[in-house]
Design a protein around this motif. Structure first.
Motif, PDB file in Angstrom:
ATOM      1  N   LYS A  33       0.744  -0.932  -0.064  1.00  0.00           N
ATOM      2  CA  LYS A  33       0.099   0.163   0.098  1.00  0.00           C
ATOM      3  C   LYS A  33       1.095   1.276   0.047  1.00  0.00           C
ATOM      4  O   LYS A  33       0.471   2.327  -0.682  1.00  0.00           O
ATOM      5  N   PHE A  34       2.002   1.229   0.854  1.00  0.00           N
ATOM      6  CA  PHE A  34       2.880   2.382   0.764  1.00  0.00           C
ATOM      7  C   PHE A  34       3.576   2.783  -0.536  1.00  0.00           C
ATOM      8  O   PHE A  34       3.585   3.629  -0.829  1.00  0.00           O
ATOM      9  N   ASN A  35       3.694   1.585  -1.244  1.00  0.00           N
ATOM     10  CA  ASN A  35       4.431   1.704  -2.499  1.00  0.00           C
ATOM     11  C   ASN A  35       3.654   2.354  -3.542  1.00  0.00           C
ATOM     12  O   ASN A  35       3.905   2.807  -4.404  1.00  0.00           O
ATOM     13  N   GLU A  36       2.354   1.965  -3.244  1.00  0.00           N
ATOM     14  CA  GLU A  36       1.374   2.638  -4.270  1.00  0.00           C
ATOM     15  C   GLU A  36       1.347   3.933  -4.197  1.00  0.00           C
ATOM     16  O   GLU A  36       0.955   4.875  -5.144  1.00  0.00           O
ATOM     17  N   LYS A  39       4.954   5.360  -5.716  1.00  0.00           N
ATOM     18  CA  LYS A  39       5.179   4.923  -7.210  1.00  0.00           C
ATOM     19  C   LYS A  39       5.015   6.093  -8.132  1.00  0.00           C
ATOM     20  O   LYS A  39       5.604   6.443  -9.189  1.00  0.00           O
ATOM     21  N   PRO A  40       3.875   6.843  -8.126  1.00  0.00           N
ATOM     22  CA  PRO A  40       3.770   8.235  -9.049  1.00  0.00           C
ATOM     23  C   PRO A  40       4.917   9.145  -8.946  1.00  0.00           C
ATOM     24  O   PRO A  40       5.143   9.943  -9.635  1.00  0.00           O
ATOM     25  N   TYR A  41       5.738   9.113  -7.809  1.00  0.00           N
ATOM     26  CA  TYR A  41       6.700  10.137  -7.506  1.00  0.00           C
ATOM     27  C   TYR A  41       8.200   9.393  -8.045  1.00  0.00           C
ATOM     28  O   TYR A  41       9.181   9.964  -7.520  1.00  0.00           O
ATOM     29  N   ASP A  42       8.097   8.259  -8.317  1.00  0.00           N
ATOM     30  CA  ASP A  42       9.403   7.541  -8.925  1.00  0.00           C
ATOM     31  C   ASP A  42      10.291   7.562  -7.743  1.00  0.00           C
ATOM     32  O   ASP A  42      11.468   7.899  -7.835  1.00  0.00           O
ATOM     33  N   LEU A  43       9.569   7.162  -6.482  1.00  0.00           N
ATOM     34  CA  LEU A  43      10.348   6.948  -5.237  1.00  0.00           C
ATOM     35  C   LEU A  43      10.363   5.658  -4.575  1.00  0.00           C
ATOM     36  O   LEU A  43       9.250   5.070  -4.578  1.00  0.00           O
ATOM     37  N   SER A  44      11.343   5.072  -4.093  1.00  0.00           N
ATOM     38  CA  SER A  44      11.079   3.817  -3.249  1.00  0.00           C
ATOM     39  C   SER A  44      11.061   4.157  -1.905  1.00  0.00           C
ATOM     40  O   SER A  44      11.293   5.067  -1.413  1.00  0.00           O
ATOM     41  N   THR A 116       6.509  17.528   1.704  1.00  0.00           N
ATOM     42  CA  THR A 116       5.333  18.146   2.089  1.00  0.00           C
ATOM     43  C   THR A 116       4.157  17.584   1.498  1.00  0.00           C
ATOM     44  O   THR A 116       3.261  17.526   1.905  1.00  0.00           O
ATOM     45  N   GLU A 117       4.323  17.468  -0.010  1.00  0.00           N
ATOM     46  CA  GLU A 117       3.184  16.681  -0.737  1.00  0.00           C
ATOM     47  C   GLU A 117       3.081  15.356  -0.275  1.00  0.00           C
ATOM     48  O   GLU A 117       1.788  14.813  -0.628  1.00  0.00           O
ATOM     49  N   LEU A 118       4.017  14.607  -0.004  1.00  0.00           N
ATOM     50  CA  LEU A 118       3.561  13.160   0.362  1.00  0.00           C
ATOM     51  C   LEU A 118       2.897  13.040   1.929  1.00  0.00           C
ATOM     52  O   LEU A 118       2.399  12.300   2.132  1.00  0.00           O
ATOM     53  N   ASP A 119       3.442  13.992   2.608  1.00  0.00           N
ATOM     54  CA  ASP A 119       2.896  13.776   4.271  1.00  0.00           C
ATOM     55  C   ASP A 119       1.612  13.664   4.313  1.00  0.00           C
ATOM     56  O   ASP A 119       1.261  12.737   5.075  1.00  0.00           O
ATOM     57  N   PRO A 120       0.536  14.333   3.660  1.00  0.00           N
ATOM     58  CA  PRO A 120      -0.950  13.837   3.981  1.00  0.00           C
ATOM     59  C   PRO A 120      -1.179  12.787   3.455  1.00  0.00           C
ATOM     60  O   PRO A 120      -1.992  11.956   4.052  1.00  0.00           O
TER      61      PRO A 120
END
Length: 152
Positions: A33-36, A39-44, A116-120
Motif C-alpha cells: 500500500k505504501f509503494n502505491e 510509485k507516482p513520484y518514482d520513489l522507493s 510536504t506533498e507526501l506527508d498527508p
C-alpha cells in the motif's frame, strides 16, 4: 482474515510460527500500500526513508554513517540511494571541508517540497491501518512488537 486462510494451509500451525507469518504478511500488505503512494513520484520506500532522515536534520548535513544507522532497512546500499536521489535533485552531496574522507548530504528544497506533498498521503496510509484498532490496541501492539523483536 486468519493467516491460515491467507496461505491456504490445511495444517494446524503452531502459534510461534503463526506470529512470524502474520508479521511477515502484514509487512508485505503495509509495504504494498505504501509503494502505491510512492510509485507516482518514482520513489522507493528506502529513498523516502533517506529523505525523511535528512529532513529530520533540520538543515544540518548528515554523513553516510548517520543515514545508514537511522535507516529502517539496515542492509540498504546508502551510497546507491543517495546517487539516485542526486539524479532527481532531491539531495546534494559535498565533501566535508574539515575531513575530506567524509561526505555530507543535505536535502534540497525540491526534496522538502516532495515530502510536504507526501506527508498527508502518508498520514492517510497510517490511519487506514489504524482504523481497525482502538488507541489502547495501537499502544499494546507497539509494545508487543517492540518486545517481540528484542532478542535477549
Amino acid at each position: 482474515m486468519k493467516i491460515e486462510e491467507v496461505i491456504k494451509s490445511n495444517v494446524a500451525l503452531k502459534d510461534a510460527k503463526k506470529v512470524i507469518l502474520n508479521v511477515m504478511y502484514t509487512q508485505n500488505v503495509v509495504n504494498d500500500k505504501f509503494n502505491e503512494i510512492l510509485k507516482p513520484y518514482d520513489l522507493s520506500g528506502e529513498q523516502y526513508n533517506v529523505l525523511r532522515i535528512l529532513r529530520g536534520q533540520k538543515g544540518n548535513p548528515a554523513n553516510m554513517c548517520i543515514i545508514q544507522e537511522r535507516m529502517l532497512a539496515k542492509n540498504s546500499n546508502t551510497t546507491r540511494l543517495i546517487d539516485k536521489l542526486l539524479l532527481k535533485d532531491l539531495v546534494t552531496r559535498n565533501v566535508c571541508p574539515d575531513n575530506r574522507r567524509k561526505i555530507e548530504v543535505l536535502i534540497t528544497q525540491k526534496g522538502l517540497a516532495l515530502l510536504t506533498e507526501l506527508d498527508p498521503k502518508v498520514d492517510e496510509h497510517e490511519k487506514l491501518f489504524a482504523n481497525n484498532l482502538t488507541e489502547d490496541e495501537i499502544i499494546l501492539l507497539n509494545t508487543l512488537l517492540e518486545k517481540y523483536r528484542t532478542l535477549i
